[in-house]
Design a protein around this motif. Sequence first.
Motif, PDB file in Angstrom:
ATOM      1  N   LYS A 117      -3.880   0.984   7.089  1.00  0.00           N
ATOM      2  CA  LYS A 117      -3.895  -0.036   5.864  1.00  0.00           C
ATOM      3  C   LYS A 117      -5.533  -0.648   5.662  1.00  0.00           C
ATOM      4  O   LYS A 117      -6.144  -1.299   6.682  1.00  0.00           O
ATOM      5  N   MET A 137       3.337  -4.854   6.239  1.00  0.00           N
ATOM      6  CA  MET A 137       3.577  -3.641   5.951  1.00  0.00           C
ATOM      7  C   MET A 137       5.249  -3.158   6.297  1.00  0.00           C
ATOM      8  O   MET A 137       5.839  -2.945   5.449  1.00  0.00           O
ATOM      9  N   THR A 155       1.936  -2.320   0.804  1.00  0.00           N
ATOM     10  CA  THR A 155       2.007  -0.892   0.913  1.00  0.00           C
ATOM     11  C   THR A 155       1.072  -0.321   1.810  1.00  0.00           C
ATOM     12  O   THR A 155      -0.104  -0.507   1.612  1.00  0.00           O
ATOM     13  N   SER A 172      -1.427   2.301   3.753  1.00  0.00           N
ATOM     14  CA  SER A 172      -2.622   3.422   2.969  1.00  0.00           C
ATOM     15  C   SER A 172      -2.219   4.610   3.276  1.00  0.00           C
ATOM     16  O   SER A 172      -2.132   5.663   2.664  1.00  0.00           O
ATOM     17  N   SER A 173      -1.483   4.658   4.735  1.00  0.00           N
ATOM     18  CA  SER A 173      -1.096   6.117   5.093  1.00  0.00           C
ATOM     19  C   SER A 173      -0.164   5.699   6.395  1.00  0.00           C
ATOM     20  O   SER A 173      -0.309   4.677   6.994  1.00  0.00           O
ATOM     21  N   LYS A 218       3.274   6.408   8.891  1.00  0.00           N
ATOM     22  CA  LYS A 218       4.830   6.307   8.691  1.00  0.00           C
ATOM     23  C   LYS A 218       5.197   5.036   9.373  1.00  0.00           C
ATOM     24  O   LYS A 218       4.571   4.462  10.305  1.00  0.00           O
ATOM     25  N   SER A 229       9.171   2.848   9.654  1.00  0.00           N
ATOM     26  CA  SER A 229      10.579   2.657   9.231  1.00  0.00           C
ATOM     27  C   SER A 229      11.380   1.526  10.001  1.00  0.00           C
ATOM     28  O   SER A 229      10.673   0.965  11.267  1.00  0.00           O
ATOM     29  N   ASP A 269      12.902   3.546   5.477  1.00  0.00           N
ATOM     30  CA  ASP A 269      11.600   4.054   5.231  1.00  0.00           C
ATOM     31  C   ASP A 269      10.896   2.731   4.484  1.00  0.00           C
ATOM     32  O   ASP A 269      11.526   2.328   3.394  1.00  0.00           O
ATOM     33  N   TYR A 291       8.242   2.643   2.604  1.00  0.00           N
ATOM     34  CA  TYR A 291       7.560   3.294   1.214  1.00  0.00           C
ATOM     35  C   TYR A 291       8.810   3.099   0.175  1.00  0.00           C
ATOM     36  O   TYR A 291       8.582   2.611  -0.784  1.00  0.00           O
ATOM     37  N   THR A 292       9.946   3.693   0.465  1.00  0.00           N
ATOM     38  CA  THR A 292      11.009   3.916  -0.553  1.00  0.00           C
ATOM     39  C   THR A 292      12.257   2.928  -0.378  1.00  0.00           C
ATOM     40  O   THR A 292      12.874   2.672  -1.391  1.00  0.00           O
ATOM     41  N   SER A 307      12.306  -0.437   0.952  1.00  0.00           N
ATOM     42  CA  SER A 307      12.113  -1.616   1.306  1.00  0.00           C
ATOM     43  C   SER A 307      12.791  -2.742   0.853  1.00  0.00           C
ATOM     44  O   SER A 307      13.300  -3.813   1.486  1.00  0.00           O
ATOM     45  N   SER A 317       4.753  -7.333  -4.452  1.00  0.00           N
ATOM     46  CA  SER A 317       4.025  -7.059  -3.222  1.00  0.00           C
ATOM     47  C   SER A 317       2.825  -8.074  -3.100  1.00  0.00           C
ATOM     48  O   SER A 317       2.397  -8.374  -4.171  1.00  0.00           O
TER      49      SER A 317
END
Lengths: 266, 368
Positions: A13, A50, A56, A58-59, A61, A63, A68, A70-71, A73, B366
């Motif tokens: 991040k 995070m 969110t 930055s890159s 993975k 869980s 996940d 990202y999707t 939460s 967020s």
Amino acid sequence: MNAYLIETADLRKSFGKVIAVDGISLKIPTGSIYGILGPNGAGKSTTIRMLCGLLTPSSGKASVDGLDVYTQSEKIKQRLGYMSQSFSLYEDLTVLENLRFYATIYGVRGKEREERIRQLIAMAGITGRERQLAGTLSGGWKQRLALGCALIHKPQILVLDEPTAGVDPVARRVFWELIYKLANQGITILITTHYMDEAQSCDRIAFVFTGKILAEGTPAELIASGEFKNLEDVFIHYVEETTGQKVKSSFEEIKFLHKQDGGGSQ
Amino acid sequence: MNFSRFGIIIWKEFKHIYRDPVSLRLVILMPLIFTLLFGYAITTDVEHIELAVYDGDKSYESRELIRKFAASNYFSFEQMVDDSDQLEALLDAGEIKAAIMIPDGYGKKLKRGEVPESLLIIDGTDPTIARTALQSGNLIANVYNMKTISGSAFQVSEMKTRVWYNPNLESTKFIIPGLIGLIMQNITVMLTAFALVREKEKGTIEQLIVTPLRPVELILGKLVPYILIGSIDFLIALFFGTWYFKVPIHGNIFLLLGLGFIFVISALAIGMLISAVTKNQLQSMQLAFITILPTVLLSGFMFPRDGMPLVIYWIGNLFPMTYFLEILRGIILKGVGMEYLWKDVLGIALIGVLLLSIAIKKFHKSLD
Ligand SMILES: Nc1ncnc2c1ncn2[C@@H]1O[C@H](COP(=O)(O)OP(=O)(O)OP(=O)(O)O)[C@@H](O)[C@H]1O
Ligand SMILES: [Mg+2]
């Protein structure tokens, strides 16, 4: 049930040019007390945020219970209790009102709600202060109220960001007893700290420095990995190895905090 | 949308307001103070314009003309001077705002049935005063000349005029309804502009974000208590505006209250959107000002919108207040009903719904 409740791989991040978390890979065993240790600005809070869906990545993975970040939460939020670094309940609501508010937000209602609140008040040891405004509670009481609010929906995972910062040693011990009780009930606990003695109490620890994990394992493993007397030695060694002199001074801070804690209260 | 979560947000917001007695008092006092303060400040009726006269004729007719001016409410006769240079000096010094020069032969011409010349000089530094002085001066002089002449063969065709709704053209009648709208807008936008931002600044938003609470529940829940407060404010502003400044409501007061309620929601939506997109109270304060300021000029509060360039006119259409001014003036001054106002009501409602939807969309759960 997953063997690891939380897993991250190369999680990163950055805020503009500041790299707060620089490739963190974690595996947090289900049912354990997992500690993230590190000095100010190491990236502890950012990592935790995070995982909770507050930031969110930055890159990389991540869980939580197979979900996940990202999707999914919003699903994670139902299973996770979070206590932020600074007190973030409503200071102008009473203890009871804060608990009722969060209970309702999490969908705990009616008789169940009152019963749950009663249990939590007893567990957190805040009996007698129910009608006091949260803002007028002292540090330790605030912390335990925040813990109560984070537990209101019976989460599987409890994420605590420096829960004992600014709390006196007695209150700190009381708080850790609570954490052990919760762990015994099977709740997985992720906790960040500055304190070596708290790190010592965790099942596993990750030492985070400038957004990276320098060392990871059980306290005993870490001490046994070299000629170390205690955890503090371990971390001094790793910091010197990684960054040398320049960062040593910032590590002094941890030592300082540690000594202060041993010496007295605030 | 989960109604128990929505409900608990409303409950919590009421508690915040209730536990903050200072801002609660402010919210009630603001419409009262603003209405009285601005109501007095913005009356543009000009009376007692200081006047000096140079009478070069010194006839019965010229003295009669001066008497007419002195007797009118618009002018207050200050002094007679002996030559025209003195008039200039008085005007320069700002001691008078208007001057009359009556040339030699004024009376004779009038008696012959000709329209005599006289000169009215007006200090134009303040156009509002100047316009009033010019109009009323002309009126007084013409009426006097006509009356004197009409006895003779000279025929004057007179145009009859009649002013509706506000026959005496009192500016309070026009300004008070608009003022109520303006005050209501400013108060309501400010009410919600901080609603979300306060939680962001205090960090309480962090704990909210990790819950299953949805933006629509949070934003609408926060809106409800302020709808009540805004409506109370409207009652106060309306009561003091109309009762204290003696502006009678010609139309249906219940219709006005109902439409005021819709306006309050729409204006609150502006504040909510501001709150959703800003990070701290300073930012939302600035954004609120940037939004409120143009409405003063573009909504038709100060200048008629008919004369505005099309682009500006359309920008004016974006503010709920533009429509609300039509409603306020329509109901209070003209006494019209929904058959004339439905378009404005539709405008307000659409803008309100649109703004709220954007606020809900823009409010991300967020901290990024
Ligand atoms: N919202 C943000 N915008 C910009 N930079 C940020 C933001 N949040 C954190 N940072 C930066 O990221 C780095 C890591 O911050 P973080 O809060 O994760 O550290 P921490 O380990 O929790 O420290 P502490 O012990 O002080 O709580 C710091 O350099 C911090 O300044
Ligand atoms: Mg932190």
